[in-house]
Motif scaffolding. Structure first.
Motif, PDB file in Angstrom:
ATOM      1  N   PRO A   1      -0.160  14.629  -5.199  1.00  0.00           N
ATOM      2  CA  PRO A   1      -1.010  14.291  -4.049  1.00  0.00           C
ATOM      3  C   PRO A   1      -2.386  14.927  -4.091  1.00  0.00           C
ATOM      4  O   PRO A   1      -3.329  14.419  -3.507  1.00  0.00           O
ATOM      5  CB  PRO A   1      -0.194  14.823  -2.868  1.00  0.00           C
TER       6      PRO A   1
ATOM      7  N   HIS B   1      -0.738   7.594  -8.552  1.00  0.00           N
ATOM      8  CA  HIS B   1       0.212   8.398  -7.786  1.00  0.00           C
ATOM      9  C   HIS B   1       1.593   8.243  -8.402  1.00  0.00           C
ATOM     10  O   HIS B   1       2.099   7.122  -8.521  1.00  0.00           O
ATOM     11  CB  HIS B   1       0.244   7.959  -6.320  1.00  0.00           C
TER      12      HIS B   1
ATOM     13  N   ASN C   1       0.848  -1.186   0.000  1.00  0.00           N
ATOM     14  CA  ASN C   1       0.000   0.000   0.000  1.00  0.00           C
ATOM     15  C   ASN C   1       0.885   1.239   0.000  1.00  0.00           C
ATOM     16  O   ASN C   1       2.103   1.149   0.152  1.00  0.00           O
ATOM     17  CB  ASN C   1      -0.997  -0.016   1.168  1.00  0.00           C
TER      18      ASN C   1
ATOM     19  N   LYS D   1       1.401   9.087   3.813  1.00  0.00           N
ATOM     20  CA  LYS D   1       0.363   9.017   4.837  1.00  0.00           C
ATOM     21  C   LYS D   1      -0.808   8.140   4.407  1.00  0.00           C
ATOM     22  O   LYS D   1      -1.404   7.447   5.213  1.00  0.00           O
ATOM     23  CB  LYS D   1      -0.125  10.429   5.164  1.00  0.00           C
ATOM     24  N   GLU D   2      -1.174   8.202   3.131  1.00  0.00           N
ATOM     25  CA  GLU D   2      -2.312   7.426   2.645  1.00  0.00           C
ATOM     26  C   GLU D   2      -1.949   5.953   2.602  1.00  0.00           C
ATOM     27  O   GLU D   2      -0.890   5.576   2.101  1.00  0.00           O
ATOM     28  CB  GLU D   2      -2.726   7.914   1.257  1.00  0.00           C
ATOM     29  N   ASP D   3      -2.816   5.103   3.145  1.00  0.00           N
ATOM     30  CA  ASP D   3      -2.522   3.668   3.199  1.00  0.00           C
ATOM     31  C   ASP D   3      -3.379   2.856   2.237  1.00  0.00           C
ATOM     32  O   ASP D   3      -3.648   1.680   2.474  1.00  0.00           O
ATOM     33  CB  ASP D   3      -2.680   3.133   4.621  1.00  0.00           C
ATOM     34  N   SER D   4      -3.785   3.454   1.135  1.00  0.00           N
ATOM     35  CA  SER D   4      -4.615   2.741   0.150  1.00  0.00           C
ATOM     36  C   SER D   4      -3.860   1.563  -0.438  1.00  0.00           C
ATOM     37  O   SER D   4      -2.678   1.667  -0.783  1.00  0.00           O
ATOM     38  CB  SER D   4      -5.025   3.697  -0.976  1.00  0.00           C
TER      39      SER D   4
ATOM     40  N   CYS E   1      -4.090   2.642  -7.063  1.00  0.00           N
ATOM     41  CA  CYS E   1      -4.799   2.127  -5.897  1.00  0.00           C
ATOM     42  C   CYS E   1      -5.890   1.149  -6.325  1.00  0.00           C
ATOM     43  O   CYS E   1      -6.653   1.428  -7.250  1.00  0.00           O
ATOM     44  CB  CYS E   1      -5.401   3.263  -5.096  1.00  0.00           C
TER      45      CYS E   1
END
Length: 395
Positions: free
Chosen positions: A225, A213, A165, A186-189, A206
């Motif tokens: 982002p 990204h 992720n 920071k994003e945990d997708s 994702c």
């Protein structure tokens, strides 16, 4: 012209299909693996790696020779008798293999496990040994029981970027296994793929949203982002959808085509049959889009690939036992009615004893041989085929 992707029962008689294949295929070779594979990776012009992904059992990792006839020039094709895949190297793995990545210009591969986010480094066999040797396992600093995706730069093959992720993407040294960078966004997708754009730039997609990204390894940051690169394009709620993506990247294809820049396209496929194509340089804009399904089907093991030799052609699988080719030349940026496939490979369905339950797990284009596609299905079948279109000028 083949019909759009629908849910009707399409089970042509095997004899009729084999007879019609004479005019629809330049070449068609079918092989049965001991275990089904969800990954097909080229390790050379005439070799591919496949691996089993079953749980609670040992899984084979095999390097196979592609049949000589598939790669021969037209003037030499009739002189060659070899029509079978042959094992060049092999090895058993204790884990189911989720994906394979060849390390450019080496005899090494990376594998990701089905039930962990670590990566493994393997050395392929040599003239003296036909055994694939395990070099090391590189654990992710943030372990979890989901598979990682891995990407290597052809320019800098000594390092690998991998993660399951966005929050646990790291850079590791392939020789020592040491983690050199923790990107730690920071994003945990959860990811559905990770691919190379150039020596220092990678792109991740994702799984649940289809968001793209771009990752700059030198600046250790996400380049996009705040750009709404997916959900605004889908024109509907993306909850419950699964996505896959692929890059048509001149940088990646430089070994065969002589390209060295990173201009190209990105294709995304959703489990409801929506396809979006973006220009790498303008990720905030949809270049082309289309529907290839009536929406009542749910894709599994989705795959979308670009043809290396024809800028407007893509291939799609994962909805059933077929691989379908589409010409995107006349597509627009807005979703249209159902688009028709220009070619459909039904061999996995027609020639299987489990036709009602078979679905394609993966497919890939040969990077150097025009019109050559390899596809693998859930019954263990592995097909290599060169299609023939009514318009012979389309590669």
């Amino acid at each position: 012209m083949a019909a759009p992707l629908k849910t009707e029962n399409f089970e042509p008689d095997e004899d009729d299909w084999l007879f019609s294949s004479i005019r629809r295929y330049k070449q068609l070779h079918m092989f049965d693996l001991h275990q089904p594979t969800r990954t097909i990776t080229y390790t050379g012009d005439n070799t591919v790696c496949v691996a089993g992904f079953e749980t609670n059992t040992k899984n084979e990792i095999l390097e196979l020779f592609i049949p000589d006839k598939m790669l021969a020039s037209e003037e030499n094709e009739g002189l060659l008798k070899d029509r079978d895949f042959k094992v060049k190297n092999g090895r058993f793995s204790d884990q189911g293999v989720h994906s394979i990545c060849h390390i450019a210009n080496t005899r090494k591969i990376l594998t990701t496990d089905l039930n962990s986010n670590s990566v493994n480094v393997w050395k392929l066999g040599t003239a003296e040994s036909s055994v694939i040797e395990k070099c090391l396992n590189i654990p992710n600093p943030k372990p979890e029981d989901q598979p990682s995706y891995a990407a290597c730069s052809p320019v800098e093959p000594a390092s690998v970027v991998f993660g399951s992720n966005l929050a646990n993407i790291v850079v590791a040294d392939i020789e020592t296994g040491q983690i050199s960078q923790k990107l730690g966004f920071k994003e945990d997708s959860r990811l559905c793929g990770l691919q190379t754009l150039d020596a220092n730039t990678y792109i991740a997609c994702c799984q649940g949203s289809g968001k793209l990204h771009v990752i700059d390894k030198q600046k250790v940051r996400l380049c996009t982002p705040d750009t709404p690169v997916c959900t605004d394009y889908a024109k509907e709620d993306t909850n419950g959808l699964q996505w896959c993506f692929s890059v048509r990247n001149n940088f990646v294809m430089s070994n065969c085509s002589g390209y060295s820049d990173c201009d190209g396209k990105i294709g995304r496929l959703a489990s409801n049959g929506q396809v979006f194509i973006n220009d790498i340089r303008k990720l905030d804009q949809v270049l082309l889009s289309a529907n290839i399904s009536s929406g009542v089907q749910s894709g599994r093991h989705l795959t979308i690939q670009f043809c290396p030799f024809h800028d407007g052609m893509i291939s799609v699988s994962g909805f059933d036992a077929c691989v379908r080719l589409y010409n995107t030349t006349n597509w627009s940026a807005t979703l249209n009615l159902l688009e028709e496939a220009i070619f459909t490979h039904e061999g996995h369905m027609t020639c299987s004893n489990q036709s009602e339950h078979v679905f394609v797990l993966s497919h890939t284009w040969h990077p150097c041989q025009s019109r050559l596609i390899m596809s693998a299905a859930s019954d263990g079948s592995l097909h290599a085929w060169q299609y023939i279109l009514p318009d012979q000028n389309t590669d």
